[in-house]
Design a protein around this motif. Structure first.
Motif, PDB file in Angstrom:
ATOM      1  N   GLU A 131       6.614   8.279  -5.303  1.00 50.67           N
ATOM      2  CA  GLU A 131       7.906   8.770  -4.809  1.00 50.67           C
ATOM      3  C   GLU A 131       8.831   9.005  -5.994  1.00 50.67           C
ATOM      4  OE1 GLU A 131       8.874   9.110  -1.568  1.00 50.67           O
ATOM      5  OE2 GLU A 131       7.185   8.182  -0.517  1.00 50.67           O
ATOM      6  N   VAL A 158      11.180  -2.434   0.098  1.00 53.03           N
ATOM      7  CA  VAL A 158       9.891  -2.044   0.690  1.00 53.03           C
ATOM      8  C   VAL A 158      10.023  -0.840   1.626  1.00 53.03           C
ATOM      9  CG1 VAL A 158       9.018  -4.391   0.542  1.00 53.03           C
ATOM     10  CG2 VAL A 158      10.119  -3.644   2.658  1.00 53.03           C
ATOM     11  N   MET A 191      -0.066   0.556   4.865  1.00 52.68           N
ATOM     12  CA  MET A 191      -0.047   1.444   6.030  1.00 52.68           C
ATOM     13  C   MET A 191      -1.232   1.134   6.938  1.00 52.68           C
ATOM     14  SD  MET A 191      -0.620   5.551   6.347  1.00 52.68           S
ATOM     15  CE  MET A 191       0.461   6.190   5.094  1.00 52.68           C
ATOM     16  N   GLY A 208       8.739   2.431  -0.831  1.00 53.48           N
ATOM     17  CA  GLY A 208       8.034   1.906  -1.987  1.00 53.48           C
ATOM     18  C   GLY A 208       7.150   2.988  -2.581  1.00 53.48           C
ATOM     19  N   ILE A 219       1.202   3.819  10.771  1.00 52.18           N
ATOM     20  CA  ILE A 219       2.316   2.875  10.953  1.00 52.18           C
ATOM     21  C   ILE A 219       2.674   2.327   9.579  1.00 52.18           C
ATOM     22  CG2 ILE A 219       3.008   0.617  11.892  1.00 52.18           C
ATOM     23  CD1 ILE A 219       1.360   1.133  14.333  1.00 52.18           C
ATOM     24  N   GLY A 220       3.947   2.349   9.245  1.00 51.57           N
ATOM     25  CA  GLY A 220       4.406   1.812   7.955  1.00 51.57           C
ATOM     26  C   GLY A 220       4.542   0.303   8.035  1.00 51.57           C
ATOM     27  N   PHE A 254       2.596   0.837  -0.822  1.00 51.09           N
ATOM     28  CA  PHE A 254       3.028   0.310   0.477  1.00 51.09           C
ATOM     29  C   PHE A 254       1.822   0.163   1.395  1.00 51.09           C
ATOM     30  CE2 PHE A 254       2.748   4.299   2.885  1.00 51.09           C
ATOM     31  CZ  PHE A 254       2.757   5.240   1.866  1.00 51.09           C
ATOM     32  N   HIS A 302      -2.952   8.944  12.461  1.00 51.91           N
ATOM     33  CA  HIS A 302      -1.870   8.176  13.081  1.00 51.91           C
ATOM     34  C   HIS A 302      -1.493   7.020  12.163  1.00 51.91           C
ATOM     35  CE1 HIS A 302      -3.343  10.425  16.572  1.00 51.91           C
ATOM     36  NE2 HIS A 302      -4.546  10.107  16.107  1.00 51.91           N
ATOM     37  N   PHE A 312      -0.305  12.519  14.457  1.00 48.95           N
ATOM     38  CA  PHE A 312      -0.586  13.947  14.244  1.00 48.95           C
ATOM     39  C   PHE A 312      -1.836  14.359  15.017  1.00 48.95           C
ATOM     40  CE2 PHE A 312       1.164  12.116  10.395  1.00 48.95           C
ATOM     41  CZ  PHE A 312       2.020  13.068   9.853  1.00 48.95           C
ATOM     42  N   ARG A 327       2.124   6.361  -3.249  1.00 45.26           N
ATOM     43  CA  ARG A 327       2.749   7.688  -3.352  1.00 45.26           C
ATOM     44  C   ARG A 327       3.804   7.558  -4.434  1.00 45.26           C
ATOM     45  NH1 ARG A 327       3.192   9.379   3.151  1.00 45.26           N
ATOM     46  NH2 ARG A 327       0.945   9.178   3.473  1.00 45.26           N
ATOM     47  N   THR A 335      -3.279   8.611   1.488  1.00 47.94           N
ATOM     48  CA  THR A 335      -3.684   8.716   2.893  1.00 47.94           C
ATOM     49  C   THR A 335      -5.194   8.953   2.871  1.00 47.94           C
ATOM     50  OG1 THR A 335      -3.377   9.982   4.943  1.00 47.94           O
ATOM     51  CG2 THR A 335      -3.084  11.215   2.900  1.00 47.94           C
ATOM     52  N   VAL A 359       9.224   4.629  11.220  1.00 47.90           N
ATOM     53  CA  VAL A 359       8.276   3.518  11.091  1.00 47.90           C
ATOM     54  C   VAL A 359       6.846   3.914  11.459  1.00 47.90           C
ATOM     55  CG1 VAL A 359       9.969   1.665  11.323  1.00 47.90           C
ATOM     56  CG2 VAL A 359       8.943   2.647  13.386  1.00 47.90           C
ATOM     57  N   GLY A 360       6.650   5.180  11.856  1.00 47.10           N
ATOM     58  CA  GLY A 360       5.288   5.614  12.169  1.00 47.10           C
ATOM     59  C   GLY A 360       5.278   7.100  12.461  1.00 47.10           C
ATOM     60  N   GLN A 361       4.077   7.689  12.397  1.00 40.18           N
ATOM     61  CA  GLN A 361       3.957   9.107  12.748  1.00 40.18           C
ATOM     62  C   GLN A 361       2.543   9.370  13.227  1.00 40.18           C
ATOM     63  OE1 GLN A 361       5.517  11.864   9.853  1.00 40.18           O
ATOM     64  NE2 GLN A 361       5.178  13.636  11.173  1.00 40.18           N
TER      65      GLN A 361
HETATM   66  C1  P5A Z   1      -0.998   9.327   9.361  1.00 43.44           C
HETATM   67  C2  P5A Z   1      -1.931   8.243   8.946  1.00 43.44           C
HETATM   68  C3  P5A Z   1       0.288   9.860   7.259  1.00 43.44           C
HETATM   69  O1  P5A Z   1       0.111   9.597   6.095  1.00 43.44           O
HETATM   70  N1  P5A Z   1      -2.121  10.053   7.478  1.00 43.44           N
HETATM   71  C4  P5A Z   1      -2.743   8.808   7.824  1.00 43.44           C
HETATM   72  C5  P5A Z   1      -0.866  10.223   8.187  1.00 43.44           C
HETATM   73  N2  P5A Z   1       1.502   9.808   7.844  1.00 43.44           N
HETATM   74  S1  P5A Z   1       2.876   9.493   7.112  1.00 43.44           S
HETATM   75  O2  P5A Z   1       3.919   9.773   8.074  1.00 43.44           O
HETATM   76  O3  P5A Z   1       2.973  10.176   5.887  1.00 43.44           O
HETATM   77  O4  P5A Z   1       2.904   7.953   6.794  1.00 43.44           O
HETATM   78  C6  P5A Z   1       2.781   7.015   7.845  1.00 43.44           C
HETATM   79  C7  P5A Z   1       3.893   5.977   7.782  1.00 43.44           C
HETATM   80  O5  P5A Z   1       3.853   5.300   6.518  1.00 43.44           O
HETATM   81  C8  P5A Z   1       5.158   4.880   6.172  1.00 43.44           C
HETATM   82  N3  P5A Z   1       5.479   5.343   4.794  1.00 43.44           N
HETATM   83  C9  P5A Z   1       6.034   4.558   3.844  1.00 43.44           C
HETATM   84  N4  P5A Z   1       6.379   3.261   3.842  1.00 43.44           N
HETATM   85  C10 P5A Z   1       6.924   2.749   2.721  1.00 43.44           C
HETATM   86  N5  P5A Z   1       7.119   3.455   1.583  1.00 43.44           N
HETATM   87  C11 P5A Z   1       6.768   4.775   1.528  1.00 43.44           C
HETATM   88  N6  P5A Z   1       6.951   5.453   0.405  1.00 43.44           N
HETATM   89  C12 P5A Z   1       6.198   5.371   2.694  1.00 43.44           C
HETATM   90  N7  P5A Z   1       5.739   6.629   2.989  1.00 43.44           N
HETATM   91  C13 P5A Z   1       5.316   6.586   4.268  1.00 43.44           C
HETATM   92  C14 P5A Z   1       6.119   5.489   7.165  1.00 43.44           C
HETATM   93  O6  P5A Z   1       6.474   4.505   8.131  1.00 43.44           O
HETATM   94  C15 P5A Z   1       5.292   6.570   7.816  1.00 43.44           C
HETATM   95  O7  P5A Z   1       5.690   6.819   9.153  1.00 43.44           O
END
Ligand code: P5A
Length: 463
Positions: free
Chosen positions: A142, A149, A157, A152, A319-320, A155, A317, A288, A140, A109, A284-286
């Motif tokens: 994980e 996907v 973002m 992943g 979006i995945g 990924f 903010h 803050f 990340r 991030t 699919v998104g978050q």
């Molecule tokens: C918001 C933007 C953040 O990282 N920092 C910058 C904040 N938010 S989050 O919720 O952790 O990630 C945002 C969206 O990324 C997608 N996501 C993933 N997609 C695929 N594989 C992953 N391992 C993964 N981790 C997070 C999600 O859709 C998440 O809402």
């Protein structure tokens, strides 16, 4: 595009290791190929969908007045030490050392990097509000990458960062993001519900996740079914109008909707029983709002109207983007394959030639192909020497929402067939009519793609 010249390595068999529909279908439709655990190559068909999703994200961000840029994937550990997150982030962070022994990391991030850019260049409240964003690969590590996907390690973002002079202004940025995200997901044919969530390693108290209800989701959510009646319905919004934007946010955040981390059984119990729902869902998104969590330790200060130097208020903010490809398939498929919503389909329409090599069939298909391209659409013409059954199976698998079938019997009457992938319904019509119909079907999607200039901001066309 002619299928005989394309690269579409479809698989006949179901891949053994794919547990959920989207993973299975993406592999079978030749969209992705695993490079190593949780890391994928995007083959041409998958890449096309990824780009369509990115375009919608760009258009809606720019419409909201947010400014695109691009930051690198590799970051210096130094910046993360300043915020205190270098040690906190733990095993999920991929750490590397360069030849000079400098500690680097593959960005999970970008709060630190963007704060560093901001503090180097912005000094006054007059330069605010400012929201910068990019679409970039993240890593990340994980512990259990799975579902293709969807979870992943590498990924894509979209991550955006707002800088505002105080809490009120930052809350407007938060609201603007919520509204732009609602529009974004709707254009992809998805219903994503904003739900009060937990902020995890990003920090802050105000946060909402956007969740798509799906049996294979990894989150557990609780909601009032009244929220399912809400829709943005392509409505135009004025992002500069704080009251209007706050009104839309109120509308969407009033019905109970929470993830399991923030679930409150007592509050939930107050909803009439018939409207209480619980379901697995895909995040699919978050978004803050975390105030001065990064600006304070990193010294991102601006001079306010009273001449004082104060830490800037921020939010981030996400979006995945790559996860969305899987989420859309989870929400839209049947046992024959994918069913793309018109907004993200890799090709607008398939053309199936039932008798390849037959002079009149070949000529009719060529004319259709040319007329559709001329209209600015992208057809995929299956011109392979294959049985009709195999051609239909491929079209159903890759999920183009519309198909034009050309065969000798129909052509004797001057007719072709237009078939809807979702309903399975077919209609005979003249080839020119089929072209007009397909043009009409996509007209609203193309209009939605036009970017209006925002007050005082430049705009780009990404199509
Ligand atoms: C918001 C933007 C953040 O990282 N920092 C910058 C904040 N938010 S989050 O919720 O952790 O990630 C945002 C969206 O990324 C997608 N996501 C993933 N997609 C695929 N594989 C992953 N391992 C993964 N981790 C997070 C999600 O859709 C998440 O809402």
């Amino acid at each position: 595009m002619r299928l005989s010249r394309y690269f579409l390595p479809v698989l006949k068999e179901n891949p053994a290791d794919a547990q959920i529909a989207s993973h299975r279908l993406m592999l079978r439709a030749g969209m992705i190929r695993q490079a190593s655990a949780g890391i994928y190559s995007w083959l041409p068909l998958g890449f096309k969908v990824l780009r369509k999703i990115e375009n919608i994200v760009h258009e809606e961000q720019i419409r909201a007045g947010h400014i695109p840029m691009l930051m690198p994937t590799l970051q210096s550990a130094e910046l993360w030490r300043e915020s205190g997150r270098y040690d906190d982030y733990g095993e999920e962070m991929l750490r590397v050392t360069d030849r000079h022994g400098r500690e680097m990391l593959y960005g999970p991030t970008n709060e630190e990097l963007i704060t560093d850019i901001f503090r180097a260049h912005v000094t006054s409240y007059r330069e605010l509000p400012l929201t910068l964003y990019h679409i970039q690969w993240k890593f990340r590590d994980e512990i259990r990458p799975r579902f293709g996907v969807m979870r992943g390690r590498e990924f894509l973002m979209k991550d955006g960062y707002n800088f505002d002079i105080d809490r009120d202004a930052a809350i407007h940025a938060y609201n603007r993001h919520m509204v732009s995200y609602l529009r974004t997901y709707e254009r992809m044919g998805l219903r994503a519900i904003p739900m009060r969530a937990d902020s995890g390693p990003i920090g802050g108290d105000d946060t909402h996740e956007f969740l798509v209800l799906a049996d294979t989701g990894e989150s557990e959510v609780f909601y009032d079914s009244a929220i399912l009646d809400l829709s943005m319905d392509g409505r135009r919004v004025d992002y500069e109008n704080h009251a209007e934007i706050a009104g839309i946010v109120r509308e969407w955040t009033t019905p109970y909707a929470r993830t399991d981390e923030t679930h409150d059984p007592a509050l939930f119990g107050k909803i009439p029983e018939t409207r209480r729902r619980t379901s697995p869902a895909i995040e699919v998104g978050q978004i803050f709002y975390f105030g001065t969590k990064y600006s304070e330790p990193m010294g991102a200060l601006v001079v306010n109207e009273r001449g004082e130097r104060v830490p800037v208020h921020m939010g981030s903010h996400g979006i995945g983007v790559s996860r969305l490809v899987g989420a859309i398939i989870e929400a839209s498929h049947d046992d024959r394959g994918i069913i793309w919503p018109e907004g993200v389909t890799p090709f607008h329409v398939g053309i199936v030639n039932l008798r390849q090599g037959d002079g009149s069939c070949d000529a009719a298909c060529e004319r259709l192909h040319a007329a559709l391209c001329e209209a600015g659409l992208e057809p995929l013409y299956d011109d392979r020497e294959e049985r009709a059954g195999a051609k239909f199976a491929t079209m159903d698998l890759i999920g183009l929402p519309w198909r034009i079938t050309v065969g000798p019997r129909g052509l004797q009457k001057g007719m072709v067939e237009l078939t809807c992938r979702r309903s399975g319904e077919s209609e005979e019509m003249k080839p020119e009519e089929a072209v007009e119909r397909v043009k009409d079907i996509y007209a609203p999607h193309r209009e939605a793609g036009l970017i209006e200039p925002m007050a005082g901001r430049s705009f780009h066309t990404w199509l």
